[in-house]
Design a protein around this motif. Structure first.
Motif, mmCIF file in Angstrom:
data_model
loop_
_atom_site.group_PDB
_atom_site.id
_atom_site.type_symbol
_atom_site.label_atom_id
_atom_site.label_comp_id
_atom_site.label_asym_id
_atom_site.label_seq_id
_atom_site.Cartn_x
_atom_site.Cartn_y
_atom_site.Cartn_z
ATOM 1 N N ARG A 294 -1.392 -6.305 -13.552
ATOM 2 C CA ARG A 294 -0.134 -5.996 -13.145
ATOM 3 C C ARG A 294 0.822 -7.665 -13.834
ATOM 4 N NH1 ARG A 294 3.969 -4.523 -13.253
ATOM 5 N NH2 ARG A 294 5.511 -4.154 -12.004
ATOM 6 N N LYS B 29 13.291 -5.568 -11.295
ATOM 7 C CA LYS B 29 13.186 -4.479 -11.987
ATOM 8 C C LYS B 29 13.898 -3.882 -13.307
ATOM 9 C CE LYS B 29 13.212 0.974 -10.357
ATOM 10 N NZ LYS B 29 11.544 1.242 -10.805
ATOM 11 N N TYR C 17 9.151 -2.388 -19.647
ATOM 12 C CA TYR C 17 8.377 -1.941 -18.670
ATOM 13 C C TYR C 17 6.903 -1.447 -19.580
ATOM 14 C CZ TYR C 17 9.603 -0.350 -13.572
ATOM 15 O OH TYR C 17 9.333 -0.524 -12.400
ATOM 16 N N GLU D 172 -0.356 -2.156 -7.119
ATOM 17 C CA GLU D 172 0.497 -0.406 -7.495
ATOM 18 C C GLU D 172 0.013 0.058 -7.970
ATOM 19 O OE1 GLU D 172 5.146 -0.981 -7.471
ATOM 20 O OE2 GLU D 172 4.908 -2.370 -9.086
ATOM 21 N N GLY E 78 4.352 3.510 -11.215
ATOM 22 C CA GLY E 78 5.916 3.852 -10.402
ATOM 23 C C GLY E 78 5.779 4.056 -9.383
ATOM 24 N N ASP E 79 4.579 3.818 -8.797
ATOM 25 C CA ASP E 79 5.110 3.922 -7.317
ATOM 26 C C ASP E 79 4.292 3.025 -6.320
ATOM 27 O OD1 ASP E 79 6.092 6.785 -6.701
ATOM 28 O OD2 ASP E 79 4.070 7.059 -7.990
ATOM 29 N N LEU F 136 6.770 -4.002 -6.254
ATOM 30 C CA LEU F 136 8.100 -4.256 -6.819
ATOM 31 C C LEU F 136 8.339 -3.593 -5.043
ATOM 32 C CD1 LEU F 136 10.790 -3.327 -8.289
ATOM 33 C CD2 LEU F 136 10.525 -0.962 -7.751
ATOM 34 N N GLY G 49 9.862 -0.964 -3.280
ATOM 35 C CA GLY G 49 10.088 0.286 -3.345
ATOM 36 C C GLY G 49 11.455 0.161 -2.253
ATOM 37 N N VAL G 50 12.095 0.641 -1.996
ATOM 38 C CA VAL G 50 13.372 1.464 -0.725
ATOM 39 C C VAL G 50 12.457 2.380 0.103
ATOM 40 C CG1 VAL G 50 15.309 2.230 -0.580
ATOM 41 C CG2 VAL G 50 15.092 1.133 -2.580
ATOM 42 N N THR G 51 11.751 3.260 -0.798
ATOM 43 C CA THR G 51 11.149 4.165 -0.433
ATOM 44 C C THR G 51 9.677 3.518 0.754
ATOM 45 O OG1 THR G 51 11.210 5.405 -2.346
ATOM 46 C CG2 THR G 51 9.840 6.274 -0.856
ATOM 47 N N ARG G 52 9.350 2.543 -0.099
ATOM 48 C CA ARG G 52 7.582 1.521 0.692
ATOM 49 C C ARG G 52 8.564 1.136 2.169
ATOM 50 N NH1 ARG G 52 7.380 -3.998 1.003
ATOM 51 N NH2 ARG G 52 5.133 -5.034 1.046
HETATM 52 N N1 PMP Z 1 6.630 0.621 -8.348
HETATM 53 C C1 PMP Z 1 7.252 0.775 -9.299
HETATM 54 C C2 PMP Z 1 6.447 -0.077 -10.714
HETATM 55 C C3 PMP Z 1 8.107 1.377 -9.581
HETATM 56 O O1 PMP Z 1 8.589 1.813 -10.801
HETATM 57 C C4 PMP Z 1 9.497 2.574 -8.763
HETATM 58 C C5 PMP Z 1 9.992 3.002 -9.251
HETATM 59 N N2 PMP Z 1 10.944 2.437 -8.632
HETATM 60 C C6 PMP Z 1 7.797 2.232 -7.362
HETATM 61 C C7 PMP Z 1 7.380 0.871 -7.044
HETATM 62 C C8 PMP Z 1 9.394 2.625 -6.312
HETATM 63 O O2 PMP Z 1 9.926 2.175 -5.851
HETATM 64 P P1 PMP Z 1 10.971 3.033 -4.911
HETATM 65 O O3 PMP Z 1 10.307 3.884 -3.908
HETATM 66 O O4 PMP Z 1 12.046 1.877 -5.022
HETATM 67 O O5 PMP Z 1 11.879 3.959 -5.654
#
Ligand code: PMP
Length: 289
Positions: A138, A149, A153, A182, A185-186, A206, A208-211
Motif C-alpha cells: 500500500r 480517495k 488508484y 486493507e 477496495g475494501d 482508507l 471507510g464509511v462502512t468501516r
Molecule cells: N478502501 C479502499 C481503498 C476503498 O476504495 C474503499 C471503497 N471506497 C474502501 C476501503 C471502503 O470504503 P467505504 O466503506 O467508505 O466504501
C-alpha cells in the motif's frame, strides 16, 4: 442517463471533459462512491465530508459546498429516477497545461454519475470469498495518504491485477512495514471471540464509511472493538474475517493465501453485522423524496 456536470444535468453524450483535464493527465482529483437504498442516499453527509477532506488534502478548491453537493446529489437521483443504485462523485483539477502545476488549472470539474450497482455474485456472499496477499504494498502515508480517495488508484489497481491473475476477486495489501493495511477496495476486519479488530488508518487504510458504521454496530451489539496494528497472523488465526465497503457491504473472507479461516464458511458475527449494517444503510442518510 442524466449526468450532473458543473451545476447542470446533461445527457450522457454531452457529459465530457477535456483531454487537458489534469484528472485525466495526472489522476489529479478526488472521488466518492455512495449507495442509494429505496430512495435513501446512505450516509451522504459522511461521503461528501470525505470528498471535501480529500480535496483539501490535495489543495483542490472544489468551488462547491457540502450542502450544495447534497442538493446536487438529490437532484441527480431524481433526474434519473434512481431509487436503488450507486453514485459516483468526481472532482477533477480541471483544464491546465501539459505541466504538473495545478495552480494553472482554471476550473475544477464537478461530476455526479447515477448508475446501477455492480455487486459481487450471490455465491460469494453465501460462501465467502478467498483472498491472496498482493506483493504490491500500500502507498505509505508519506507518499500519497491512503486516507485520500484520489483519482490516482494505480496502487490499488496493481494489487487488483494480482488478485485477478491468481483467480480470486480481492487481495490483501500490506504496508511497507509488513502490517495489514486493507483490501484493494475494501477495509478488513477480524473477529476473535467477542473482539473485533481492524487496522488503524495510519497503517494504510482508507477511513471507510462502512468501516465506521460496522464498528459502531458491533459496539452496540456489545462487542469489544479496537483499531489494532495487525499482521496476517491475526487473520489466519481469527474465528472470522470480513471486508467492508460501500459496494460490497459486509462480505465474509473464508481463506487467505490458501489457509482456511475459521470454519471456512461465513460466520455468525459477519452475518449479524451484515444485517445491522443493511439496517443502518436503509435508514441513515438523505431521503430523495
Ligand atoms: N478502501 C479502499 C481503498 C476503498 O476504495 C474503499 C471503497 N471506497 C474502501 C476501503 C471502503 O470504503 P467505504 O466503506 O467508505 O466504501
Amino acid at each position: 442517463m442524466k449526468i450532473y456536470l458543473n451545476g447542470n444535468l446533461v445527457d450522457e453524450k454531452d457529459a465530457v471533459v477535456s483531454v487537458f483535464d489534469h484528472g485525466l493527465l495526472y489522476g489529479d482529483g478526488v472521488f466518492e462512491g455512495t449507495r442509494v437504498y429505496d430512495n435513501n442516499v446512505a450516509f451522504l453527509d459522511e461521503h461528501m465530508q470525505r470528498l471535501l477532506d480529500s480535496a483539501k488534502v490535495i489543495a483542490l478548491e472544489p468551488g462547491i459546498t457540502k450542502e450544495e453537493l447534497i442538493k446536487a446529489t438529490v437532484e441527480t437521483c431524481k433526474a434519473n429516477n434512481l431509487e436503488n443504485g450507486y453514485l459516483r462523485h468526481v472532482i477533477t483539477r480541471g483544464v491546465g497545461t501539459l505541466g504538473l502545476n495545478p495552480y494553472l488549472c482554471k476550473n475544477t470539474q464537478v461530476i455526479i454519475i447515477a448508475a446501477d450497482i455492480q455487486l459481487y455474485p450471490d455465491e460469494l456472499y453465501a460462501n465467502g470469498m478467498k483472498l491472496v496477499t498482493a506483493s504490491t504494498t500500500r502507498n505509505s502515508p508519506g507518499t500519497l495518504s491512503p486516507r485520500v480517495k484520489s483519482l490516482n488508484y494505480l496502487n490499488n489497481i496493481m494489487a487488483k491485477i494480482e488478485a485477478i491473475n491468481s483467480g480470486v476477486n480481492e487481495c490483501l495489501l500490506l504496508n511497507a512495514q509488513g502490517y495489514i493495511a486493507e483490501a484493494s477496495g475494501d477495509n478488513v476486519f477480524a473477529v476473535k471471540g467477542n473482539k473485533l479488530i481492524t487496522p488503524p488508518t495510519w497503517c494504510g487504510a482508507l477511513e471507510g464509511v462502512t468501516r465506521n458504521k460496522v464498528m459502531k454496530a458491533a459496539r452496540d451489539l456489545g462487542m469489544e472493538v479496537s483499531e489494532t496494528v495487525m499482521t496476517r497472523y491475526e487473520l489466519w488465526t481469527a474465528d472470522e474475517v470480513f471486508l467492508t465497503g460501500t459496494a460490497a457491504e459486509v462480505i465474509a473472507v473464508v481463506a487467505l493465501d490458501r489457509r482456511t479461516i475459521g470454519s471456512g464458511m461465513p460466520g455468525p458475527v459477519t452475518k449479524k453485522l451484515g444485517r445491522a449494517y443493511r439496517e443502518l444503510a436503509g435508514t441513515e442518510g438523505v431521503r430523495i423524496q
